[in-house]
Design a protein around this motif. Structure first.
Motif, short mmCIF file in Angstrom:
data_model
loop_
_atom_site.label_atom_id
_atom_site.label_comp_id
_atom_site.label_asym_id
_atom_site.label_seq_id
_atom_site.Cartn_x
_atom_site.Cartn_y
_atom_site.Cartn_z
N ILE A 62 -14.50 -24.65 18.60
CA ILE A 62 -13.42 -23.67 18.57
C ILE A 62 -12.46 -23.97 17.42
O ILE A 62 -12.00 -23.07 16.71
CB ILE A 62 -12.66 -23.69 19.91
N ARG A 63 -12.16 -25.24 17.21
CA ARG A 63 -11.19 -25.65 16.19
C ARG A 63 -11.74 -25.52 14.78
O ARG A 63 -11.05 -25.05 13.87
CB ARG A 63 -10.77 -27.10 16.46
N LEU A 64 -13.00 -25.91 14.59
CA LEU A 64 -13.57 -25.98 13.24
C LEU A 64 -14.34 -24.74 12.82
O LEU A 64 -14.51 -24.49 11.63
CB LEU A 64 -14.49 -27.21 13.14
N ARG A 65 -14.86 -23.97 13.78
CA ARG A 65 -15.68 -22.80 13.48
C ARG A 65 -16.77 -23.11 12.45
O ARG A 65 -16.86 -22.49 11.38
CB ARG A 65 -14.82 -21.65 12.97
N PRO A 66 -17.63 -24.10 12.74
CA PRO A 66 -18.67 -24.44 11.78
C PRO A 66 -19.72 -23.35 11.67
O PRO A 66 -19.92 -22.57 12.60
CB PRO A 66 -19.27 -25.72 12.37
N ALA A 67 -20.40 -23.32 10.54
CA ALA A 67 -21.50 -22.38 10.40
C ALA A 67 -22.67 -22.79 11.28
O ALA A 67 -23.35 -21.95 11.87
CB ALA A 67 -21.95 -22.31 8.94
N VAL A 68 -22.89 -24.12 11.39
CA VAL A 68 -24.02 -24.65 12.17
C VAL A 68 -23.55 -25.84 13.00
O VAL A 68 -22.81 -26.69 12.50
CB VAL A 68 -25.18 -25.09 11.25
N VAL A 69 -23.99 -25.90 14.25
CA VAL A 69 -23.83 -27.08 15.08
C VAL A 69 -25.18 -27.79 15.14
O VAL A 69 -26.17 -27.19 15.57
CB VAL A 69 -23.36 -26.73 16.51
#
Length: 227
Positions: A62-69
């Protein structure tokens, strides 16, 4: 309105490069450090955070909004695959690539059914993981060798029958999905706008009663629409 997954700008020899942002979910320090170094040493990949548990991963997504986990399957507080849906709901648009020590077609099918974009074995090389992250970020799927076909076979045995007849353009789109192309590549191949390609893909999924591109290909193979 929820924010979209992030990429970060970088400059290589004067040219701007959009880096794919990655959240690494891995509780073993040595493994996490090796993965981080392998990903960060490339020009287009960047690990922006690391989570030690599924609970932390949800908050960090939620905090980082990465493109990929990049998600380890076994974590102290549960099975990573079971958390895929929650991660995608927490950070819409973020894609999930599962990393595991053991992989089977049944496990790969679970990942696909949960909404994951791929499964990479830890026994593979780091270049495979790098390529998998890129493919997943581009909207494609990434499975270690031997897992994709097995997952398709298992999904085909459980999916619903075909819906309405596909149009010629939708059949063409389906064939490109079967070749492993993502939406952006389909757009270029068909010579249409990206949103138009997305609409074609969505209609294919709806008509085949599929919840994902991978499942749509599985249904099409079962019904003889793909060879």
């Amino acid at each position: 309105m929820p924010s979209t997954p992030q990429t970060t700008p970088d400059t290589v020899r004067g040219a701007a490069v959009e880096r794919i942002t990655i959240l690494l979910v891995e509780d073993h320090d040595m493994v996490a450090e090796a993965i981080r170094l392998a990903l960060d040493r490339t020009d287009d990949l960047e690990v922006v955070g690391r989570s030690l548990s599924l609970r932390d991963a949800l908050a960090d997504a939620i905090r980082l909004r990465p493109a990929v986990v990049v998600l380890d399957r076994r974590l102290p507080d549960g099975d990573g695959i079971a958390a895929i849906a929650a991660l995608k709901a927490a950070a819409p648009g973020t894609r999930v690539l599962v990393l595991t020590g053991e992989g089977t077609p049944a496990l790969a099918a679970r990942v696909a059914e949960a909404g994951g974009s791929g499964l990479i074995l830890k026994a593979g090389n780091l270049a495979e993981l790098q390529d998998g992250v890129r493919r997943v970020a581009a909207g494609e799927v990434a499975f270690s060798k031997g897992l994709l076909s097995g997952a398709l076979d298992r999904l085909a045995g459980r999916t619903a029958g075909l819906g309405a007849t596909l149009t010629p353009r939708e059949r063409e789109t389906l064939c490109l999905l079967g070749d492993g192309l993502g939406t952006a590549d389909i757009s270029r191949r068909l010579g249409v706008a990206l949103n138009t390609a997305r609409n074609h893909v969505q209609r294919v999924l709806e008509k085949l009663g599929a919840r994902s591109q991978l499942e749509a290909v599985a249904v099409a193979r079962r019904e003889g629409l793909l060879r």
